[in-house]
Write an enzyme that holds these catalytic residues in place. Structure first.
Site, PDB file in Angstrom:
ATOM      1  N   GLU A   9       0.883  -1.123  -0.106  1.00 34.97           N
ATOM      2  CA  GLU A   9       0.085   0.097   0.097  1.00 34.97           C
ATOM      3  C   GLU A   9       0.888   1.399  -0.090  1.00 34.97           C
ATOM      4  O   GLU A   9       0.563   2.184  -0.473  1.00 34.97           O
ATOM      5  CB  GLU A   9      -1.013  -0.021   1.050  1.00 34.97           C
ATOM      6  N   GLU A  47      -4.199  -9.606   3.717  1.00 27.69           N
ATOM      7  CA  GLU A  47      -5.028  -9.003   4.728  1.00 27.69           C
ATOM      8  C   GLU A  47      -6.150 -10.063   4.913  1.00 27.69           C
ATOM      9  O   GLU A  47      -6.762 -10.178   5.983  1.00 27.69           O
ATOM     10  CB  GLU A  47      -5.487  -7.653   4.704  1.00 27.69           C
TER      11      GLU A  47
END
Length: 258
Positions: free
Chosen positions: A109, A129
């Protein structure tokens, strides 16, 4: 210190150095943001290269040890969001991510929040995730579908599989893939090319692209012409006169940033 900075001719190099996996906790996020805020605030700085120490990890993302020890999933990582950049929307200067290894979860990210990505051949990207009972909510679930074909983005988000550097290049996610020993040189070469450009024009490009990327073409034109202060500033600047003059006079332009 977990974040080191150096400056060379307008280029700010930001190095994440937190062995063993360059994982990011709240203090590290805030230290990264301080570096990106310095880029924003210092007129002598034109572009940043963000990279990491070592050859195995760019960043393993959120420090799960911190989570186990009580750091909340929704902890306040500071004004720039996770990793100091993922929600730093006011940053009007380019950032190049030089990905030297695994960019996992929040590490991916962070790279996605940069404007350009240069990757080592052995680099890999993943958002695992979903396998940890969470969502890549520091930009992954939002930015990845804008950077990759929807089906590929959905696959990565839903399965957590790793994306190799060559595949990332084929999909246009990264700008260059180079041998690991040449990574920083390649990123710095791109940074120097940006420094050679007119600073107000660079800022205008970032502002216009950010403001119009979700608009249709007609609306985007209206936004650029009437809603972009950086674009209007560039139009009436001394630099906008210097560029054509230098071209006609067959010399390098001297940018004033005004």
């Amino acid at each position: 210190m977990t974040v080191h900075t150096t400056v060379d001719n307008g280029i700010l190099t930001i190095t994440l150095d937190r062995p063993k996996a360059n994982a990011i906790d709240v203090p590290t996020s805030r230290a990264l943001h301080a570096a990106f805020a310095r880029l924003h605030d210092d007129a002598s700085l034109r572009v940043a290269v963000v990279t990491a120490a070592g050859e195995r990890f760019f960043s393993a993302g959120w420090d799960l040890n911190g989570a186990v020890n009580g750091e909340a999933i929704d902890a306040d990582h500071g004004p720039g969001g996770f990793a100091g950049l993922t929600e730093f929307f006011a940053l009007d200067k380019p950032v190049i991510a030089a990905v030297n290894g695994l960019a996992i979860g929040g590490g991916f990210e962070l790279a996605l929040a940069a404007d350009l990505i240069v990757a080592a051949e052995h680099a890999e990207f993943a958002l695992p995730e979903v396998l940890r009972g969470m969502v890549a909510d520091s930009g992954g679930v939002l930015r990845l579908p804008r950077r990759l074909p929807r089906a590929i983005a959905m696959e990565l988000l839903l399965t957590g599989r790793r994306l190799g550097a060559a595949e990332a290049l084929a999909h246009g996610l990264v700008n260059q893939v180079v041998d690991g020993s040449q990574l920083l040189d390649a990123a710095m070469s791109t940074a120097r090319a940006i420094v050679a450009a007119a600073p107000l024009a660079v800022r205008a490009i970032k502002e216009v692209m950010r403001a119009t990327e979700e608009q249709d073409l007609a609306a985007a034109y209206r936004t650029m012409r009437s809603g972009s202060p950086a674009y209007r500033e560039m139009l009436v600047s001394q630099d906008a006169q210097e560029g054509p003059r230098a071209f006609v006079e067959k010399r390098a332009p001297v940018w004033r940033g005004r």
